[in-house]
Design a protein around this motif. Structure first.
Motif, PDB file in Angstrom:
ATOM      1  N   PRO A  15       0.832  -1.208   0.000  1.00 10.22           N
ATOM      2  CA  PRO A  15       0.000   0.000   0.000  1.00 10.22           C
ATOM      3  C   PRO A  15       0.866   1.257   0.000  1.00 10.22           C
ATOM      4  CG  PRO A  15      -0.071  -1.063   2.149  1.00 10.22           C
ATOM      5  CD  PRO A  15       0.735  -1.959   1.247  1.00 10.22           C
ATOM      6  N   LEU A  16       0.290   2.335  -0.512  1.00 10.23           N
ATOM      7  CA  LEU A  16       0.974   3.625  -0.467  1.00 10.23           C
ATOM      8  C   LEU A  16       1.176   4.047   0.980  1.00 10.23           C
ATOM      9  CD1 LEU A  16      -0.926   5.724  -3.164  1.00 10.23           C
ATOM     10  CD2 LEU A  16       1.382   4.791  -3.326  1.00 10.23           C
ATOM     11  N   PRO A  17       2.199   4.873   1.235  1.00  7.25           N
ATOM     12  CA  PRO A  17       2.333   5.418   2.587  1.00  7.25           C
ATOM     13  C   PRO A  17       1.120   6.299   2.904  1.00  7.25           C
ATOM     14  CG  PRO A  17       4.193   6.057   1.183  1.00  7.25           C
ATOM     15  CD  PRO A  17       3.228   5.312   0.331  1.00  7.25           C
ATOM     16  N   PRO A  18       0.858   6.526   4.178  1.00  6.78           N
ATOM     17  CA  PRO A  18      -0.270   7.398   4.538  1.00  6.78           C
ATOM     18  C   PRO A  18      -0.122   8.780   3.883  1.00  6.78           C
ATOM     19  CG  PRO A  18       0.645   6.334   6.478  1.00  6.78           C
ATOM     20  CD  PRO A  18       1.568   6.024   5.337  1.00  6.78           C
ATOM     21  N   PRO A  19      -1.250   9.460   3.642  1.00  4.13           N
ATOM     22  CA  PRO A  19      -1.203  10.760   2.963  1.00  4.13           C
ATOM     23  C   PRO A  19      -0.533  11.853   3.776  1.00  4.13           C
ATOM     24  CG  PRO A  19      -3.456  10.193   3.555  1.00  4.13           C
ATOM     25  CD  PRO A  19      -2.601   9.005   3.883  1.00  4.13           C
ATOM     26  N   ALA A  20      -0.086  11.554   4.973  1.00  5.05           N
ATOM     27  CA  ALA A  20       0.582  12.573   5.795  1.00  5.05           C
ATOM     28  C   ALA A  20       1.819  13.132   5.094  1.00  5.05           C
ATOM     29  CB  ALA A  20       0.967  11.981   7.148  1.00  5.05           C
ATOM     30  N   ARG A  21       2.375  12.379   4.148  1.00  5.77           N
ATOM     31  CA  ARG A  21       3.552  12.875   3.431  1.00  5.77           C
ATOM     32  C   ARG A  21       3.190  13.998   2.456  1.00  5.77           C
ATOM     33  NH1 ARG A  21       6.423   7.935   0.869  1.00  5.77           N
ATOM     34  NH2 ARG A  21       7.560   9.638  -0.058  1.00  5.77           N
ATOM     35  N   ALA A  22       1.962  14.008   1.951  1.00  4.48           N
ATOM     36  CA  ALA A  22       1.567  15.000   0.957  1.00  4.48           C
ATOM     37  C   ALA A  22       0.708  16.116   1.543  1.00  4.48           C
ATOM     38  CB  ALA A  22       0.799  14.326  -0.178  1.00  4.48           C
ATOM     39  N   TYR A  23      -0.040  15.829   2.597  1.00  7.12           N
ATOM     40  CA  TYR A  23      -0.990  16.778   3.158  1.00  7.12           C
ATOM     41  C   TYR A  23      -0.556  17.217   4.554  1.00  7.12           C
ATOM     42  CZ  TYR A  23      -4.287  14.883  -0.332  1.00  7.12           C
ATOM     43  OH  TYR A  23      -4.902  14.481  -1.477  1.00  7.12           O
ATOM     44  N   LEU A  31      -8.192  11.275   6.098  1.00  7.81           N
ATOM     45  CA  LEU A  31      -8.023  10.076   5.274  1.00  7.81           C
ATOM     46  C   LEU A  31      -7.535   8.878   6.090  1.00  7.81           C
ATOM     47  CD1 LEU A  31      -6.529  11.771   2.111  1.00  7.81           C
ATOM     48  CD2 LEU A  31      -8.905  11.208   2.621  1.00  7.81           C
ATOM     49  N   ALA A  32      -7.534   9.010   7.400  1.00  2.63           N
ATOM     50  CA  ALA A  32      -7.142   7.880   8.250  1.00  2.63           C
ATOM     51  C   ALA A  32      -8.066   6.701   7.969  1.00  2.63           C
ATOM     52  CB  ALA A  32      -7.213   8.284   9.718  1.00  2.63           C
ATOM     53  N   GLY A  33      -7.494   5.515   7.868  1.00  2.00           N
ATOM     54  CA  GLY A  33      -8.287   4.317   7.601  1.00  2.00           C
ATOM     55  C   GLY A  33      -8.408   3.972   6.135  1.00  2.00           C
ATOM     56  N   ARG A  34      -7.743   4.724   5.268  1.00  2.00           N
ATOM     57  CA  ARG A  34      -7.743   4.423   3.828  1.00  2.00           C
ATOM     58  C   ARG A  34      -6.446   3.693   3.492  1.00  2.00           C
ATOM     59  NH1 ARG A  34      -6.626   8.964  -0.572  1.00  2.00           N
ATOM     60  NH2 ARG A  34      -4.524   8.530   0.146  1.00  2.00           N
ATOM     61  N   GLU A  35      -6.560   2.602   2.744  1.00  3.80           N
ATOM     62  CA  GLU A  35      -5.391   1.871   2.255  1.00  3.80           C
ATOM     63  C   GLU A  35      -5.506   1.780   0.736  1.00  3.80           C
ATOM     64  OE1 GLU A  35      -3.661  -2.004   3.994  1.00  3.80           O
ATOM     65  OE2 GLU A  35      -4.904  -2.593   2.273  1.00  3.80           O
ATOM     66  N   LYS A  36      -4.491   2.306   0.047  1.00  5.02           N
ATOM     67  CA  LYS A  36      -4.534   2.355  -1.419  1.00  5.02           C
ATOM     68  C   LYS A  36      -3.337   1.598  -1.981  1.00  5.02           C
ATOM     69  CE  LYS A  36      -5.945   6.107  -3.477  1.00  5.02           C
ATOM     70  NZ  LYS A  36      -6.170   7.342  -4.260  1.00  5.02           N
ATOM     71  N   ARG A  37      -3.622   0.665  -2.900  1.00  4.46           N
ATOM     72  CA  ARG A  37      -2.587  -0.091  -3.603  1.00  4.46           C
ATOM     73  C   ARG A  37      -2.622   0.302  -5.081  1.00  4.46           C
ATOM     74  NH1 ARG A  37      -1.057  -4.424  -0.171  1.00  4.46           N
ATOM     75  NH2 ARG A  37      -2.483  -4.563   1.582  1.00  4.46           N
ATOM     76  N   LEU A  52      -6.460  -0.235  -6.035  1.00  8.00           N
ATOM     77  CA  LEU A  52      -7.336  -1.034  -5.194  1.00  8.00           C
ATOM     78  C   LEU A  52      -7.371  -0.324  -3.847  1.00  8.00           C
ATOM     79  CD1 LEU A  52      -8.982  -3.659  -4.811  1.00  8.00           C
ATOM     80  CD2 LEU A  52      -6.856  -4.741  -4.033  1.00  8.00           C
ATOM     81  N   VAL A  53      -8.566   0.095  -3.429  1.00 11.18           N
ATOM     82  CA  VAL A  53      -8.694   0.923  -2.230  1.00 11.18           C
ATOM     83  C   VAL A  53      -9.565   0.210  -1.201  1.00 11.18           C
ATOM     84  CG1 VAL A  53      -9.375   3.186  -1.330  1.00 11.18           C
ATOM     85  CG2 VAL A  53      -8.515   2.982  -3.682  1.00 11.18           C
TER      86      VAL A  53
END
Length: 160
Positions: A15-23, A31-37, A52-53
């Motif tokens: 999965p991608l790292p959490p969006p904390a890196r971009a936002y 967006l906590a609880g989202r897992e995106k591949r 795949l989310v």
């Protein structure tokens, strides 16, 4: 020859790292609880992306947004997400799909308001020069010529 796979198991893609890196933290928390591949990149796909989310209960697919040039499409595999599209809401179920044409300005996202995980496929084109607006948040995004996303506050100031 290429080292790219011809096939792979979607769940094996990290999965991608959490969006904390971009936002900034206030927006990343939404967006906590989202897992995106990201499934298209391992194959070298350049014209469209496939993700795949998985959304845990209470999670959102993204901040509510609208693309200027990128069409998007989703297909629900498991669970019952709520589609928020403009000022309308609709509960989706496995087998349902939804599409979001570019340039309409109608912002959208999926929210998991159920007690079970939601799993869906997300497909979007990679039109050059795309930008994205976020009507509920102080955020703006623009694609770089290389296809990466650059985010700022709506007035153009850097995030921080």
């Amino acid at each position: 020859m290429t080292d790219r796979p011809h096939a792979l198991r979607a769940a094996a893609v990290p999965p991608l790292p959490p969006p904390a890196r971009a936002y900034p933290p206030d927006l990343a928390a939404k967006l906590a609880g989202r897992e995106k591949r990201v499934l298209g990149d391992p194959f070298g796909l350049r014209n469209f992306g496939v993700n795949l989310v998985r959304l845990a209960p209470g999670a959102a697919s993204s901040l509510r947004h609208a693309h200027a040039r990128q069409d998007e499409w989703v297909y629900v595999l498991e669970g019952t997400p709520t589609l928020v599209l403009g000022d309308r809401q609709q509960v989706l179920a496995p087998g349902d799909c939804a599409g979001f044409p570019a340039g309409t300005g109608e912002a959208h996202h999926l929210v998991n308001r159920s007690a079970q995980d939601v799993l869906f496929l997300e497909v979007g084109d990679r039109s050059p020069g795309d930008s994205v607006t976020y009507p509920d948040d102080d955020l703006a995004g623009a694609a770089t010529p290389e296809g990466a996303w650059r985010y700022t506050r709506k007035d153009g100031t850097p995030l921080g």
